[in-house]
Design an enzyme around this catalytic site. Structure first.
Site, PDB file in Angstrom:
ATOM      1  N   GLY A  95       0.838  -1.196   0.000  1.00 41.01           N
ATOM      2  CA  GLY A  95       0.000   0.000   0.000  1.00 41.01           C
ATOM      3  C   GLY A  95       0.862   1.231   0.000  1.00 41.01           C
ATOM      4  O   GLY A  95       2.021   1.199   0.416  1.00 41.01           O
ATOM      5  N   GLY A 126       0.468   5.655   0.411  1.00 38.29           N
ATOM      6  CA  GLY A 126      -0.406   6.807   0.580  1.00 38.29           C
ATOM      7  C   GLY A 126       0.393   8.079   0.643  1.00 38.29           C
ATOM      8  O   GLY A 126       1.604   8.067   0.393  1.00 38.29           O
ATOM      9  N   GLY A 127      -0.254   9.156   0.963  1.00 38.82           N
ATOM     10  CA  GLY A 127       0.393  10.455   1.000  1.00 38.82           C
ATOM     11  C   GLY A 127       1.448  10.546   2.092  1.00 38.82           C
ATOM     12  O   GLY A 127       2.382  11.321   2.001  1.00 38.82           O
ATOM     13  N   PHE A 128       1.313   9.734   3.114  1.00 37.01           N
ATOM     14  CA  PHE A 128       2.181   9.899   4.265  1.00 37.01           C
ATOM     15  C   PHE A 128       3.030   8.676   4.567  1.00 37.01           C
ATOM     16  O   PHE A 128       3.925   8.733   5.381  1.00 37.01           O
ATOM     17  CB  PHE A 128       1.350  10.187   5.519  1.00 37.01           C
ATOM     18  CG  PHE A 128       0.367  11.282   5.309  1.00 37.01           C
ATOM     19  CD1 PHE A 128       0.791  12.592   5.214  1.00 37.01           C
ATOM     20  CD2 PHE A 128      -0.987  11.003   5.181  1.00 37.01           C
ATOM     21  CE1 PHE A 128      -0.114  13.618   5.022  1.00 37.01           C
ATOM     22  CE2 PHE A 128      -1.887  12.024   4.981  1.00 37.01           C
ATOM     23  CZ  PHE A 128      -1.460  13.326   4.889  1.00 37.01           C
ATOM     24  N   VAL A 131       3.212   1.101   2.915  1.00 38.60           N
ATOM     25  CA  VAL A 131       2.948  -0.077   3.736  1.00 38.60           C
ATOM     26  C   VAL A 131       3.578  -1.307   3.071  1.00 38.60           C
ATOM     27  O   VAL A 131       3.391  -1.537   1.876  1.00 38.60           O
ATOM     28  CB  VAL A 131       1.430  -0.287   3.919  1.00 38.60           C
ATOM     29  CG1 VAL A 131       1.175  -1.445   4.871  1.00 38.60           C
ATOM     30  CG2 VAL A 131       0.774   0.981   4.438  1.00 38.60           C
ATOM     31  N   ASP A 148     -10.874  10.224   8.894  1.00 40.02           N
ATOM     32  CA  ASP A 148     -10.645   9.805   7.514  1.00 40.02           C
ATOM     33  C   ASP A 148     -11.196   8.406   7.287  1.00 40.02           C
ATOM     34  O   ASP A 148     -10.495   7.533   6.772  1.00 40.02           O
ATOM     35  CB  ASP A 148      -9.140   9.874   7.205  1.00 40.02           C
ATOM     36  CG  ASP A 148      -8.869   9.884   5.706  1.00 40.02           C
ATOM     37  OD1 ASP A 148      -9.833  10.069   4.929  1.00 40.02           O
ATOM     38  OD2 ASP A 148      -7.704   9.696   5.307  1.00 40.02           O
TER      39      ASP A 148
END
Ligand SMILES: *[C@@H]1O[C@H](CO)[C@@H](O)[C@H](O)[C@H]1NC(C)=O
Ligand SMILES: *[C@@H]1O[C@H](CO)[C@@H](O)[C@H](O)[C@H]1NC(C)=O
Ligand SMILES: *[C@@H]1O[C@H](CO)[C@@H](O)[C@H](O)[C@H]1NC(C)=O
Ligand SMILES: *[C@@H]1O[C@H](CO)[C@@H](O)[C@H](O)[C@H]1NC(C)=O
Ligand SMILES: *[C@@H]1O[C@H](CO)[C@@H](O)[C@H](O)[C@H]1NC(C)=O
Length: 842
Positions: A537, A539-541, A544, A658
């Site tokens: 995974g 994401g923006g931050f 994973v 979120d």
């Protein structure tokens, strides 16, 4: 100074006029008005001041004359700073304006200064009286005085009648002998000097405190006088070279004022027509007033913002300015959640008031606060702070104490303030003071169960002193223990241990111990040195990775992207780890361990074989969709509701912020587990782009429009997810999803809404799905108040009781949102830019 004959003027006041000329040269005065300078600063009977004449103080600093404020055409008699005609310090006829230029200021035979209108009517009077002739003078301080000619006995002066400005040498407060009281009153508007909505009054009960009132409501306090400054305005220290405070506290009077130090620029304090207090200082080089201080300066200065026993922190996130004092909880949790904190907080555990000599109560220190309202507090300046502490403990009406004067006492201060009723209007402030809050023993930071030694219990003073020494010792001890434990863990735990199996029941009560930290090297080993091929995974931050621990356990390794970490990231990271480690629920992804090593911030979670919900409900491949039959979908909805209700129900009231299908993972048994609840976003660079905080389609309208984040925002997101699970449609790509759902439900035809790739439900299931849609529609109501709480949602999902009918949702839930179509196509085309835990199909 007497009025001069024109022939004497040149010699007698030459230098004086030169000074005036220099000071006034910038003012384009009419020749007539300038001629009025001839009357200098003094005039007496027989010499009137008409509309276009002025009186100027000897040093030229102040001018008195007629003026029209702002856009008004009415005429008022006032005094202003000569350098700045707008800086009006005093107005005579505040609420009796003159309609034309025919006003004239005269001295009456009876000894009064009179303002007459064109018809000779008295519009304003000094009300002074004297049998002998009087004269009026505008002093260098800006004070207008009426006195007997040639005498120093003042019959009347303008500083006794403040308008909205406090000048150097003026004072506000009370004279108890004469009963006189002085305070500022705001103008009604910038164009109207008549008394407006706000007053600024020195409260002389308790310790002196400047209070702004709007009618009979307090709006803002400077905080009590602490011997050097007002508790909430430590800013004055930054301009202490400019002014000196003058606080007088005698049996006769309690007054406050200030004097400018010699050589300082012009300065004044004004209470504006909107209730703001400003200290303005003239900057000669830019020819403008600079604001040195302004209050209220932030949300925490709003009087009583957090209610009784609440504490305001203006640096906290906008949703959490208010907290309850230690040992207190919101008096009205539902209102508190909606950010109506005015009801304040209540004590959780009663004080021990049985025997004043044997009380087990103690104190917690609140450091760096603006002391609460002392209006009802008792103040004794003659005792020491230690005696104050003992006095508080000995009298059960005492709820808190603090030093009355921060000077002396070897830095601890001296004197005693004792609060016996509501602790009101408390906030953190730089260079704030210490305050000691009385609490029952179980609420004290020391080990809650171990009783204090009996010897010290019987002697309150000893207990207090002992308690503070003991608490320091306890804190040190805890720190030591934590350090040792962490060390041990680092040495012995080479990798995260496998998680305790999640209990099937939703009510897990005992939080697990803080999760262990894990060596970076073992995580490198587990993820093939963070190899690309192990990414599951992104994401923006964070990225994973799938990880394999040495004992064979699979874990999800979430590595925060370094560039997005803030400087304080390290500290916040540990705080978040602590919060997350205390959260444990069958419907939350369990945090197993963490790594905080150098620049690396890594979270290790249990591995979810079935990845995230979005894959199934929106899956392009119908086989994925059909894997989740209606029973499973209903169970997932119930599970998510329980997980969110758990977050909301904790004392911490965690807002997920979120919620979305890509943050809902599925375990081997298709049980949903909410991920990313630790708000990793809180400690990465503050992204002002709202799309990074929440994801389009799931964000409540009040958050999009007003940045108003409450638990009800999660309820909204949950409602959207529910309807997406049922329909297989994304709200972000099908703007009519919510209104279509309402139509289908309203017409009793929800089968129109159901994802057609999933086999048709049995009639009994259809009934359940219909209820479910109704609950989803309630959750997405426009107004947060119309949405149920998550615990109510859980109840509704689990029984068949009747509940409210939803209103038709606003057609496009994103109306008024910053997510324009253009924005969405760039930010969310892939649906990943805002996702912090999007699981890819491998
Ligand atoms: C001053 O005003 C009074 C009242 O209007 C008037 O009687 C008097 O003549 C005026 N004196 C001068 C010198 O203008
Ligand atoms: C003078 O007396 C009148 C009538 O009592 C009063 O309304 C006014 O406020 C007084 N003026 C001053 C400056 O005290
Ligand atoms: C106020 O909140 C900020 C942000 O959460 C925090 O860093 C700070 O420590 C808080 N201030 C106090 C005095 O607790
Ligand atoms: C002080 O006591 C009065 C009367 O009980 C009450 O109305 C008021 O709210 C109290 N003020 C504060 C600041 O607690
Ligand atoms: C306790 O404090 C209250 C309020 O300050 C006071 O009226 C009372 O006399 C005190 N009692 C004792 C025993 O000192």
């Amino acid at each position: 100074m007497r009025m001069q004959e024109p022939s004497q003027t040149m010699e007698a006041t030459y230098s004086h006029h030169l000074l005036n000329l220099l000071l006034l040269s910038f003012l384009l005065l009419s020749p007539r008005a300038f001629a009025a300078g001839d009357i200098a600063d003094t005039f007496s009977k027989g010499r009137n001041i008409t509309d276009n004449e002025t009186l100027v103080s000897a040093d030229g600093a102040f001018t008195m004359g007629f003026f029209s404020p702002g856009v008004s055409t009415k005429r008022f008699l006032g005094i202003w700073f000569t350098v700045s005609r707008d800086a009006v310090c005093w107005v005579a006829n505040r609420d009796r304006p003159l309609n034309d230029n025919s006003g004239v200021l005269v001295l009456s035979d009876a000894g009064s200064l009179l303002l007459l209108d064109g018809s000779g009517q008295v519009t304003w009077s000094s009300n002074s009286s004297s049998p002998s002739p009087v004269e009026a003078q505008l002093l260098n301080s800006g004070k207008l005085v009426v006195r007997n000619r040639g005498s120093s006995t003042v019959l009347w002066h303008s500083f006794d009648h403040p308008s909205n400005v406090l000048l150097s040498g003026m004072k506000v407060g009370k004279d108890f002998w004469s009963g006189a009281e002085w305070y500022l009153t705001s103008w009604r508007s910038a164009d109207d000097p008549s008394p407006g909505a706000y007053r600024r009054v020195l409260d002389t009960n308790g310790l002196p405190d400047n209070i702004v009132w709007q009618g009979n409501v307090k709006t803002f306090r400077t905080g009590p006088w602490n011997g050097l400054w007002f508790s909430g305005i430590p800013e004055v220290l930054t301009y202490s070279s400019l002014i000196e405070y003058q606080m007088v506290t005698t049996p006769r009077e309690i007054t406050y004022g200030y004097v400018v130090k010699s050589g300082s620029p012009f300065t004044y304090v004004v209470l504006t027509d909107t209730g703001i207090v400003k200290r303005l200082v003239w900057d000669a080089s830019s020819r403008a007033w600079q604001t040195y201080y302004q209050g209220p300066r932030d949300v925490c200065d709003a009087y009583g913002k957090c209610g009784p026993f609440g504490l305001c922190n203006s640096s906290a996130a906008s949703t959490s300015f208010c907290s309850c004092l230690k040992g207190f909880s919101p008096a009205s949790p539902s209102a508190w959640n909606l950010r109506d904190t005015s009801a304040g907080c209540r004590r959780k555990v009663k004080l021990d008031c049985g025997d004043k000599n044997r009380t087990t109560d103690g104190f917690v220190l609140l450091h760096g606060v603006k002391l609460p309202d002392t209006h009802n507090a008792s103040v004794d300046t003659s005792i020491t702070v230690e005696e104050c502490s003992a006095r508080c403990l000995a009298n059960c009406t005492c709820l808190a104490y603090a030093a009355a004067d921060i000077r002396g006492g070897g830095g601890a201060g001296s004197g005693c303030i004792i609060w016996t009723d509501d602790i009101m209007d408390l906030r953190y402030v730089d260079q704030g003071q210490d305050m000691y809050l009385r609490l029952a023993q179980v609420e004290l930071p020391s080990p809650s169960t171990s009783p204090s030694p009996p010897s010290s219990r019987s002697i309150p003073t000893a207990l207090v002193v002992g308690a503070s020494v003991a608490s320091i010792a306890v804190i040190l001890l805890i720190l030591l223990v934590v350090l040792v434990i962490r060390r041990r863990r680092r040495l012995t735990i080479s990798a995260a241990q496998s998680p305790a199996p999640a209990a099937p029941s939703i009510e897990q009560t005992n939080p697990p111990p803080t999760v262990p930290s894990v060596e970076l090297s073992s995580l490198k080993g587990a993820t093939g040195n963070f190899s690309e091929s192990n990414i599951i995974g992104r994401g923006g931050f964070a990225i994973v990775y799938e990880g394999h621990l040495s004992d064979g356990t699979k874990v999800a390794v979430k590595r925060l992207i370094r560039s997005s970490l803030t400087e304080v990231g390290g500290e916040d990271f540990m705080r978040e780890v602590k919060v997350m480690s205390e959260l444990s629920h069958a419907n939350l992804v369990q945090l197993l361990s963490y790594c905080n090593d150098g620049n690396e911030r890594i979270l290790v979670y249990e591995y979810m074989k079935n990845k995230s919900l979005n894959i199934y409900i929106f899956g392009g491949d119908p086989r994925f969709r059909s894997l989740l039959n209606w029973e499973r979908r209903l169970e997932i909805i119930r599970g998510v509701a329980k997980g969110v209700a758990y977050l909301h129900g904790l004392s911490k009231e965690v807002i997920h912020r979120d919620l979305k299908p890509s943050n809902i993972l599925l375990d081997d048994n298709w049980r949903p587990k909410i991920a990313d609840f630790g708000t990793a976003k809180l400690f990465v660079v503050d992204q002002t782009d709202p799309t990074l905080v929440q994801t389009a389609g799931y964000t409540a309208p009040e958050y999009i429009m007003e940045r108003y984040m409450t638990l009800k925002c999660d309820v909204y997101s949950f409602g959207v997810i529910l309807l997406e699970i049922i329909s297989g449609q994304r709200n972000s790509t099908k703007p009519t999803l919510l209104s279509d759902a309402w139509e289908s439900w309203n017409q009793g035809r929800i089968s129109n809404l159901l994802d057609s790739t999933v086999a048709q439900p049995e009639p009994v299931l259809l009934f359940e799905l219909e209820r479910c849609v109704q609950i989803g529609l309630l959750c997405v109501q426009q107004s947060p108040d119309d949405r149920p709480t998550m615990s109510a949602v859980v109840t509704m999902l689990n029984n068949n009781s009747q509940f409210r009918l939803p209103k038709r949702p606003v057609l496009d839930s994103r109306t008024g949102s910053p997510f324009s179509e253009a924005n969405r196509s760039t930010q969310h085309a892939s649906g990943t830019s805002g996702d912090s835990y999007t699981i890819y199909l491998t």
